[in-house]
Design a protein around this motif. Structure first.
Motif, short mmCIF file in Angstrom:
data_model
loop_
_atom_site.label_atom_id
_atom_site.label_comp_id
_atom_site.label_asym_id
_atom_site.label_seq_id
_atom_site.Cartn_x
_atom_site.Cartn_y
_atom_site.Cartn_z
N VAL A 170 0.82 -1.21 0.00
CA VAL A 170 0.00 0.00 0.00
C VAL A 170 0.85 1.26 0.00
O VAL A 170 0.54 2.24 -0.68
CB VAL A 170 -0.96 -0.01 1.20
CG1 VAL A 170 -1.84 1.23 1.21
CG2 VAL A 170 -1.83 -1.26 1.17
N ARG A 171 1.95 1.26 0.75
CA ARG A 171 2.79 2.45 0.78
C ARG A 171 3.47 2.70 -0.57
O ARG A 171 3.71 3.85 -0.94
CB ARG A 171 3.83 2.33 1.90
CG ARG A 171 3.21 2.38 3.30
CD ARG A 171 4.27 2.35 4.38
NE ARG A 171 3.68 2.46 5.71
CZ ARG A 171 3.33 1.44 6.46
NH1 ARG A 171 3.49 0.21 6.01
NH2 ARG A 171 2.82 1.62 7.66
N MET A 199 -5.97 3.82 -5.08
CA MET A 199 -5.69 2.42 -4.74
C MET A 199 -5.28 2.29 -3.27
O MET A 199 -5.72 1.38 -2.57
CB MET A 199 -4.61 1.86 -5.65
CG MET A 199 -5.06 1.67 -7.10
SD MET A 199 -3.74 1.03 -8.16
CE MET A 199 -3.55 -0.62 -7.46
N ALA A 200 -4.44 3.21 -2.81
CA ALA A 200 -4.01 3.17 -1.41
C ALA A 200 -5.11 3.65 -0.47
O ALA A 200 -5.29 3.11 0.62
CB ALA A 200 -2.75 4.01 -1.22
N VAL A 206 -4.25 6.69 5.28
CA VAL A 206 -4.75 8.02 5.59
C VAL A 206 -4.18 9.09 4.65
O VAL A 206 -4.90 9.95 4.14
CB VAL A 206 -4.44 8.38 7.05
CG1 VAL A 206 -4.80 9.83 7.35
CG2 VAL A 206 -5.19 7.46 7.98
N ASP A 207 -2.86 9.05 4.44
CA ASP A 207 -2.24 10.09 3.63
C ASP A 207 -2.77 10.09 2.20
O ASP A 207 -2.94 11.14 1.59
CB ASP A 207 -0.73 9.89 3.62
CG ASP A 207 -0.12 10.02 5.00
OD1 ASP A 207 -0.79 10.59 5.88
OD2 ASP A 207 1.02 9.56 5.20
N LEU A 303 -1.56 0.79 8.78
CA LEU A 303 -1.37 1.76 7.72
C LEU A 303 -1.38 3.18 8.24
O LEU A 303 -1.47 4.14 7.48
CB LEU A 303 -2.44 1.59 6.64
CG LEU A 303 -2.42 0.24 5.93
CD1 LEU A 303 -3.51 0.18 4.89
CD2 LEU A 303 -1.06 -0.03 5.30
N ARG A 304 -1.26 3.36 9.53
CA ARG A 304 -1.15 4.70 10.11
C ARG A 304 0.30 5.11 10.18
O ARG A 304 1.16 4.30 10.45
CB ARG A 304 -1.76 4.72 11.51
CG ARG A 304 -3.26 4.89 11.50
CD ARG A 304 -3.67 6.23 10.97
NE ARG A 304 -3.37 7.31 11.89
CZ ARG A 304 -3.42 8.57 11.57
NH1 ARG A 304 -3.70 8.95 10.34
NH2 ARG A 304 -3.15 9.52 12.44
#
Length: 304
Positions: A170-171, A199-200, A206-207, A303-304
């Motif tokens: 994801v990143r 997609m992310a 969040v970003d 994912l934070r």
């Protein structure tokens, strides 16, 4: 009635601007090379500020058969000091376990048990990335994006990010969005950036939710869509992002009677599944310094 604008339109830049240097941030555990989030109160903090007045740096695409190694090291890159970790970690890394190689790279980059050595860290990252380990591919892409331990090359960075993203990292999806939005590969491409941010964002990052909302609110990737902007600002705010919360309220005022429909899109959102293996490298039970256990336990994905 047309909804009121949230922010004034930024004038189109006469000359694409050069991407600014990435800000240094405190590395996260297991994510040493994750680029920092680059949201701002306004999208103009993306690297297309016309006041810079410089042409973007050009990067020649590598040949298809070009080796992407980091070059020879001054000392044997396979030699690992005892202080870097237990014998099991060192043995597995040398024998080709990509997860152990990623752990070695992290320790070399951070200086855990050894002096920091970004060149050696890149060497071990590349060994793991070449075996298809998505977290290593993401980190290696970031090294090439920043020029840490390797020569800075955004084309190679994009290549590693795309491989990691294809596996579900994801990143890496987010970083590809940043590369396109900042114009690091030429001029800013907000359509491509929107695809990667979406997609992310759909996977809960969040970003990316914030950045996608800004693109929607400004209409930079197509037609302005305040309903979509509200949705992504609201979802980011629900995860504690204060900037997104303020933007959500601004968009809510602009939506007027259409606010209820936008709120329904937020309520109906269901994030996509995140593959833990593509985002966090497996570690042995008890950690890498506990000898004898196979590296088959997966870290929880955050994912934070």
């Amino acid at each position: 009635d047309a909804p009121a604008a949230v922010e004034p339109e930024a004038p189109a830049p006469e000359t694409p601007a050069a991407p600014p240097a990435a800000a240094e941030t405190k590395p996260e555990r297991q994510s040493s090379f994750t680029p920092p989030r680059k949201p701002a109160p306004d999208i103009t903090d993306y690297a297309f500020a016309e006041s810079l007045g410089a042409k973007p740096q050009k990067f020649a695409a590598p040949k298809a058969d070009e080796d992407l190694t980091t070059g020879s090291l001054s000392r044997d890159p396979e030699a690992l000091p005892d202080t870097i970790g237990g014998s099991m970690l060192r043995l597995r890394a040398v024998q080709g376990d990509p997860s152990a190689q990623l752990e070695i790279a992290d320790r070399l980059a951070e200086g855990r048990g050894v002096a920091p050595n970004p060149v050696a860290a890149a060497h071990w990252l590349e060994k793991a990335a070449a075996q298809g380990l998505a977290p290593a591919q993401h980190r290696l892409g970031s090294l090439y994006e920043k020029g840490r331990g390797v020569a800075r090359d955004l084309v190679v960075a994009r290549r590693w990010y795309e491989q990691a993203a294809a596996s579900g990292n994801v990143r890496a999806m987010h970083n590809l969005g940043v590369l396109h939005a900042e114009g690091g590969l030429g001029k800013p491409d907000f359509v491509a950036a929107s695809v990667w941010f979406r997609m992310a964002a759909e996977r809960g990052l969040v970003d990316s939710q914030y950045n996608l909302a800004v693109l929607q609110a400004r209409g930079l990737a197509g037609k302005r869509d305040l309903t979509e902007a509200y949705k992504w600002f609201a979802l980011a705010a629900a995860q504690g992002d204060q900037d997104a919360g303020r933007k959500r309220e601004e968009v809510a005022k602009a939506l007027g009677k259409n606010l209820a429909g936008a709120q329904q899109t937020v309520a109906g959102f269901k994030p996509r599944m995140v593959d833990s293996a593509a985002n966090e490298a497996p570690t042995p039970p008890g950690g890498w310094d506990q000898a004898g256990a196979p590296a088959d336990a997966r870290n929880p994905v955050s994912l934070r």
